[in-house]
Scaffold this active site. Sequence first.
Site, PDB file in Angstrom:
ATOM      1  CG  ASP A 173      -2.265   0.630   0.936  1.00 22.20           C
ATOM      2  OD1 ASP A 173      -2.270   1.865   0.832  1.00 22.20           O
ATOM      3  OD2 ASP A 173      -3.286  -0.061   0.807  1.00 22.20           O
ATOM      4  CG  HIS A 214      -5.443   3.071   1.479  1.00 21.14           C
ATOM      5  ND1 HIS A 214      -5.039   1.953   0.797  1.00 21.14           N
ATOM      6  CD2 HIS A 214      -6.768   3.176   1.279  1.00 21.14           C
ATOM      7  CE1 HIS A 214      -6.094   1.416   0.193  1.00 21.14           C
ATOM      8  NE2 HIS A 214      -7.157   2.148   0.473  1.00 21.14           N
ATOM      9  CB  SER A 390      -9.725  -0.079   1.034  1.00 24.95           C
ATOM     10  OG  SER A 390      -9.043   0.350  -0.054  1.00 24.95           O
TER      11      SER A 390
END
Length: 646
Positions: A173, A214, A390
Amino acid sequence: MRRFRGHHRTAPALFLTLIGALMMSAAAEDELFITGHFLVQMREAAPEDAQKLALEHGFESARKLPFGEDLFHFYPLEMPKTRRKRSLHQQHHRLASDHRVKNVFPQEGFGRQKRGYRDLPNTDVNMSDPLFTKQWYLINTGQADGTPGLDLNVAEAWSLGFTGKGVTIAIMDDGIDYLHPDLASNYNAEASFDFSSNDPYPYPRYTDDWFNSHGTRCAGEVSAVSNNNICGVGVAYNSKVAGIRMLDQPFMTDIIEASSISHMPQVIDIYSASWGPTDDGKTVDGPRELTLQAMADGVNKGRGGKGSIYVWASGDGGSYDDCNCDGYASSMWTISINSAINDGRTALYDESCSSTLASTFSNGRKRNPEAGVATTDLYGNCTLRHSGTSAAAPEAAGVFALALEANPNLTWRDLQHLTVLTSKRNKLHDEVHQWRRNGVGLEFNHLFGYGVLDAGGMVKLARDWKTVPERFHCVAGSMQDIHKIQSGNKLLLSISTDACQGKDNFVRYLEHVQAVITVNASRRGDLNINMTSPMGTKSILLSRRPRDDDAKVGFDKWPFMTTHTWGEDPRGPWLLEVGFQSQSDMQSGLLKEWTLMLHGTQSAPYIDQVVRDYQSKLAMSKKEELEEELDEAVERSLKSLLSKNN
Ligand SMILES: *[C@@H]1O[C@H](CO)[C@@H](O)[C@H](O)[C@H]1NC(C)=O
Ligand SMILES: *[C@@H]1O[C@H](CO)[C@@H](O)[C@H](O)[C@H]1NC(C)=O
Ligand SMILES: *[C@@H]1O[C@H](CO)[C@@H](O)[C@H](O)[C@H]1NC(C)=O
Ligand SMILES: *[C@@H]1O[C@H](CO)[C@@H](O)[C@H](O)[C@H]1NC(C)=O
Ligand SMILES: *[C@@H]1O[C@H](CO)[C@@H](O)[C@H](O)[C@H]1NC(C)=O
Ligand SMILES: [Ca+2]
Ligand SMILES: [Ca+2]
Ligand SMILES: [Ca+2]
């Protein structure tokens, strides 16, 4: 040459060529640009020589690549966008004509998008409060107007003693805040790397809007420490988490993707990816050559030959997109995970497709700020607002870590079988697609796959699991002649197959099925393709994508994949239906190829178990019916007795 476990000697080449060739051609749709990064194959490859060569040719450095022989990544001195096209061409030419160099491949840049950067309204939390009771996806007691019992059933797995000990999960990520007090003690620094800036420290780059939060949020869902009074608790709270920073550069390259998914495959057990091609409802794209090979190597050689586990978010394109147009999510080598919200409905960003294997949980639709996914956030913070598919993929990675602790012998295919067998319909509700049973009684849905993961059910079945039999690949048939498709006049084709019976590669019990299709149309987005198995299971291979107005490229040997026919007997006629769902009644197109590829085993003892369970369930429901009838009969006699007495 790549090798597949349990593969017939001549088949793999054909198989990979087929898949490899098409991914390349289909990939060309994104805007490409020159990056100044090169893949260099050397004639004699000592890393020192490569380093020397790189410096001589004006590169900053060279890195030995873990996949392939003699391969090096030469990366540039300055940021690629400042490079002149011409100087790069000269550099390429000089490098290619150096006698020490066998081959040079310039790396083109293309777009990859992280899923679900879509914040809920701002609701900062009191950080000294443990978020555990807000983590409804772990234990759903009806918090945030959710449906009690609709969760990952981790409590049962934990109570059996499985918490992820000894398992390492990599988050591929935008980096991980590895100094976070709820992550630091579970962080595996040795297994971590930063491919965005080529260093061992995948720390997220600062931006004012915390765009790079994230990876940190995903990491907390998997491996946040338990019982420390900080944030919440990871699904596998005693697992180790590694950071692979690879999303935070102006472009994506095949080298960065391939390096990430092949990073330390003997240390990292599970790779979690919450990114992919742009979810704009008109992109058709997938992994390129190196990444495909790295994935094949991963499943065949990773984890001491048991196979790396790749967990993929199915995508955030909503009803406008179809995850079968995303070659990462639809790959057989990835487990693609969709999401449900806390009352069992679909999230509005969910994409549906026949390659999704199962689902976990995320936010959506609800205004309640606590209906999001609670986890760790940047700079030691916590959040209640993690979102998108996600958030769903790392939950699955956590559940798989529990299963691998329960039985480290599980192969990448064992995990897919366990997922199919133990995922549950629970209270999941898709307003568009019905739940159906396939030919061996397994219940599935076009959007949720086989349902929501059940950690307790999975570890219990995993403990005494016997490795599934060898896998075979059979080309069931191929139509190469040209067929016309027109609005209001759908095309029906059929392939009858014996599934290679009588040959070494006979496939009797299905795992994945691929329909490799070449088709073009006056409007690609209006195309609609269904395939029905001999046992009567219909897979929607492609649904309408209203934003996709491609009229040129179509699909070029694209491998549409379905998991719906898992466990079925593939022998007999397969039916393909191709038509238009369109506002206009003027669409036309040409189908140029349909190749049917079957993957599975010749024997699968547990299937008998499933069928038995199904039959006993049927018998059970019959018994309930009988009891009801009996009750009614008794009631009727009582009533008549009473009426007589009156
Ligand atoms: C969190 O809440 C508690 C009680 O509501 C309060 O005592 C404490 O100061 C708060 N902590 C922070 C960091 O705001
Ligand atoms: C994040 O944590 C830092 C340090 O604990 C704190 O100063 C900051 O206010 C927090 N930010 C948010 C948005 O909660
Ligand atoms: C894993 O495999 C080894 C060697 O085949 C065997 O001894 C062990 O019992 C297996 N473990 C489990 C949990 O099945
Ligand atoms: C499809 O491809 C054929 C050539 O193979 C071409 O003649 C035809 O115009 C194309 N149709 C559309 C709708 O693009
Ligand atoms: C495919 O199946 C869907 C759902 O059952 C249906 O709506 C659609 O018309 C079918 N399309 C074709 C081409 O058969
Ligand atoms: Ca770094
Ligand atoms: Ca914690
Ligand atoms: Ca998508």
